[in-house]
Design an enzyme around this catalytic site. Structure first.
Site, short mmCIF file in Angstrom:
data_model
loop_
_atom_site.label_atom_id
_atom_site.label_comp_id
_atom_site.label_asym_id
_atom_site.label_seq_id
_atom_site.Cartn_x
_atom_site.Cartn_y
_atom_site.Cartn_z
N LYS A 187 0.84 -1.21 0.00
CA LYS A 187 0.00 0.00 0.00
C LYS A 187 0.87 1.26 0.00
O LYS A 187 0.66 2.18 -0.79
CB LYS A 187 -0.89 0.02 1.24
N ASN A 188 1.86 1.29 0.90
CA ASN A 188 2.63 2.53 1.06
C ASN A 188 3.43 2.87 -0.19
O ASN A 188 3.76 4.03 -0.41
CB ASN A 188 3.57 2.43 2.27
N CYS A 209 -3.07 13.47 12.95
CA CYS A 209 -3.71 12.17 12.77
C CYS A 209 -3.60 11.42 14.09
O CYS A 209 -2.95 11.90 15.02
CB CYS A 209 -3.08 11.40 11.63
N ARG A 226 2.47 14.64 13.12
CA ARG A 226 2.90 14.37 11.75
C ARG A 226 2.94 15.62 10.86
O ARG A 226 2.18 15.77 9.90
CB ARG A 226 2.03 13.30 11.10
N LEU A 258 9.31 19.24 6.57
CA LEU A 258 10.45 18.80 5.75
C LEU A 258 10.06 18.75 4.27
O LEU A 258 10.88 19.07 3.39
CB LEU A 258 10.95 17.42 6.18
N ASP A 296 5.49 0.34 11.81
CA ASP A 296 4.20 -0.22 11.37
C ASP A 296 4.02 -1.68 11.79
O ASP A 296 2.96 -2.27 11.55
CB ASP A 296 4.07 -0.12 9.84
N ILE A 308 9.56 6.51 16.48
CA ILE A 308 9.20 7.25 15.26
C ILE A 308 7.99 8.16 15.49
O ILE A 308 8.00 9.33 15.11
CB ILE A 308 8.89 6.29 14.09
N ARG A 353 -8.26 0.12 4.95
CA ARG A 353 -7.34 1.05 4.30
C ARG A 353 -6.08 0.31 3.84
O ARG A 353 -5.45 0.73 2.87
CB ARG A 353 -6.91 2.15 5.28
C1 UD1 Z 1 5.37 6.60 6.26
C2 UD1 Z 1 4.38 5.48 6.16
C3 UD1 Z 1 3.93 5.02 7.54
C4 UD1 Z 1 5.15 4.67 8.39
C5 UD1 Z 1 6.15 5.82 8.40
C6 UD1 Z 1 7.45 5.49 9.11
C7 UD1 Z 1 3.19 5.93 4.10
C8 UD1 Z 1 1.91 6.31 3.45
N1 UD1 Z 1 3.20 5.94 5.43
O1 UD1 Z 1 4.71 7.69 6.90
O2 UD1 Z 1 3.08 3.88 7.38
O3 UD1 Z 1 4.71 4.45 9.71
O4 UD1 Z 1 6.49 6.17 7.04
O5 UD1 Z 1 8.01 4.34 8.58
O6 UD1 Z 1 4.15 5.61 3.44
N2 UD1 Z 1 8.10 14.33 10.30
C9 UD1 Z 1 8.28 15.67 10.58
N3 UD1 Z 1 8.22 16.55 9.52
C10 UD1 Z 1 7.99 16.16 8.24
C11 UD1 Z 1 7.82 14.78 7.98
C12 UD1 Z 1 7.90 13.88 9.04
O7 UD1 Z 1 8.48 16.07 11.72
O8 UD1 Z 1 7.93 17.01 7.34
C13 UD1 Z 1 8.19 13.35 11.43
C14 UD1 Z 1 6.91 12.54 11.63
O9 UD1 Z 1 5.98 13.25 12.42
C15 UD1 Z 1 7.44 11.30 12.30
C16 UD1 Z 1 8.80 11.11 11.63
O10 UD1 Z 1 9.13 12.37 11.06
O11 UD1 Z 1 7.62 11.50 13.66
C17 UD1 Z 1 8.84 10.05 10.53
O12 UD1 Z 1 7.75 10.26 9.67
P1 UD1 Z 1 7.80 9.83 8.13
O13 UD1 Z 1 8.94 8.90 7.91
O14 UD1 Z 1 7.74 11.07 7.31
O15 UD1 Z 1 6.44 9.04 8.00
P2 UD1 Z 1 5.37 9.13 6.84
O16 UD1 Z 1 6.03 9.32 5.53
O17 UD1 Z 1 4.31 10.11 7.25
#
Ligand code: UD1
Length: 427
Positions: A22-23, A120, A125, A129, A310, A332, A402
């Site tokens: 899915k991701n 969420c 989240r 970045l 996950d 995370i 989902r």
């Molecule tokens: C993706 C996956 C999710 C998985 C996660 C970590 C998808 C759709 N989802 O989520 O299932 O749990 O990777 O493996 O692919 N963060 C910031 N600023 C940003 C972006 C991220 O502070 O701009 C923080 C987030 O809040 C979190 C951490 O960075 O604490 C890691 O998040 P990230 O790796 O970006 O997760 P997702 O891409 O949202």
């Protein structure tokens, strides 16, 4: 709202075919916006999230055609022209990953208006970045009333982007934006998840020049156009890991097919430590546990190749039945233990303090009504229900829909007593 009803106690025996991830699928679908030629995605999972993104892309100008043939489920996405560069709050709020259309829209049309995703259930989240990377690539970004207004009328330009910490979404979003930028982009401290490599492989099949995906440094040489391509979605390592733990929990012998065992290497090592017999094959993996009690194992979630966040909820479910105390650290997401009180309703003994949960294994779980709170948390309740005595009913299963394709069918084919109760059957 549908519920899932499970009568626990049956061992699992048989094969479970693993679907496309899915991701990965949802980022690959967003990549189709980058070309005016069709992108054909095979091994496509059929999930609420992929259907939802298909509807959003359709509004932006994408023709989405799903089919099922001898080679499995596939989706062709074709965007001859972007008819709208707008993604509303309603669309992005329902699925965060919809935010990833922002980069491709700017890259293809020079402008976009996309809602900020908001919080969420597993934490704040933010997308800071993502936005900083798009600015580094030359987009001007304004935030008003919950929307991102982005402009790059003369196109994006390659840049050096160094992330302060690893983000899967920000790495993917940057890749989606910079493949059409002028010049070279270097992404440092990039996420190394298999889904990043999958996205890079697909973009390269479309004519992009991406090197180093799957390592912390990715180099991209921008190209003027991308063309159509065919790409197979990488197997879902989270789905595979989840069924591996279902087998460990319920006992029996299950073979996962269409899987890449090295993508869940740390999980398989931890399961062996806990006493589950693991046989790694080429494209398959067999899990076996007969009778012996599981042993407690500690873990800490980390970016890939570390233990996937996950899979944390499912591992916690597994540890509820282990002999001894297991310490589980979540590094995370800040609010990712919502499954702990629900597992406790089934008789688990768990204490949460900050980012750490202590799970003291119990001799058995007992079925109860429980509430799904997010996608991965909800499946941990299902696998706990498989091992609990009596009946477990999981509410709010739309979370499961989902991300888990034909969950009840895949588990019942292995002997699990699990079924969906639709609205009119609910007790
Ligand atoms: C993706 C996956 C999710 C998985 C996660 C970590 C998808 C759709 N989802 O989520 O299932 O749990 O990777 O493996 O692919 N963060 C910031 N600023 C940003 C972006 C991220 O502070 O701009 C923080 C987030 O809040 C979190 C951490 O960075 O604490 C890691 O998040 P990230 O790796 O970006 O997760 P997702 O891409 O949202």
């Amino acid at each position: 709202m549908d519920q899932i009803a499970i009568t626990g106690g049956a061992q699992l025996e048989g094969e479970i075919p693993i679907s496309g991830a899915k991701n990965s699928a949802i980022k690959l679908m967003a990549a189709s916006l980058l070309s005016d030629e069709p992108l054909r995605l095979t091994n496509m999972p059929r999930l609420a999230d992929t259907r939802f993104l298909g509807r959003l892309l359709h509004r932006l100008g994408t023709e989405v055609t799903e089919s099922q043939n001898g080679a499995g489920p596939e989706t062709v996405l074709h965007t001859p022209e972007i008819v709208s560069a707008f993604a509303s709050y309603d669309l992005v709020r329902k699925m965060r990953a919809s935010f990833n259309v922002l980069g491709p829209l700017i890259a293809r049309t020079g402008h976009a208006k996309v809602s900020l995703p908001g919080g969420c259930s597993i934490g704040a989240r933010p997308v800071d970045l993502h936005l900083k990377a798009l600015e580094a690539l030359g987009a001007s970004i304004d935030l008003h009333e919950g929307y991102v207004y982005a402009q790059a009328p003369r196109g994006l330009k390659g840049a050096e982007i160094s992330f302060p910490f690893v983000s899967v979404g920000a790495t993917e979003h940057t890749l989606l934006a910079c493949v059409l930028a002028e010049g070279e982009t270097v992404i440092s401290n990039a996420a190394c998840e298999p889904e990043i490599e999958d996205l890079a492989d697909c973009l390269n099949a479309m004519g992009a020049k991406v090197c180093g995906a799957g390592t912390p440094t990715i180099r991209v040489t921008g190209v003027a156009h991308l063309h159509g391509a065919t790409h197979a979605v990488v197997p879902d390592r989270i789905e595979a890991g989840t069924y591996a733990m279902a087998a460990g929990m319920a006992g029996g012998e299950v073979t996962l097919t269409g899987v890449r065992p090295h993508h869940i290497a740390i999980l398989l090592d931890k399961m062996e430590e806990a006493g589950v017999q693991v046989t790694r094959g080429n494209g398959s993996c067999t899990l076996k546990r007969n009778g012996a009690r599981l042993r407690a194992v500690d873990l800490s979630t980390d970016p890939y190749p570390g233990f996937a966040t996950d899979l944390q909820a499912q591992f916690m479910a597994l540890m509820t039945l282990a002999d001894g105390e297991s310490v589980i650290r979540e590094t995370i997401f800040e609010n990712r233990f919502m499954h702990a009180p629900e597992l406790s309703r089934l008789g688990a003994d768990i204490t949460v303090s900050g980012g750490e949960a202590r799970v003291r294994g119990v001799g058995g779980l007992e079925g109860a009504q429980v509430m799904a709170t997010d996608l991965r948390a909800s499946v941990s309740l299902v696998i706990a229900g498989l091992a609990a005595r009596g009946d477990t009913v999981v509410n709010r299963v739309y979370h499961l829909d989902r991300g888990f394709e034909r969950l009840e069918a895949k588990l019942s084919a292995c002997g699990a007593r699990i079924r969906r109760l639709s609205d009119d059957e609910e007790g």
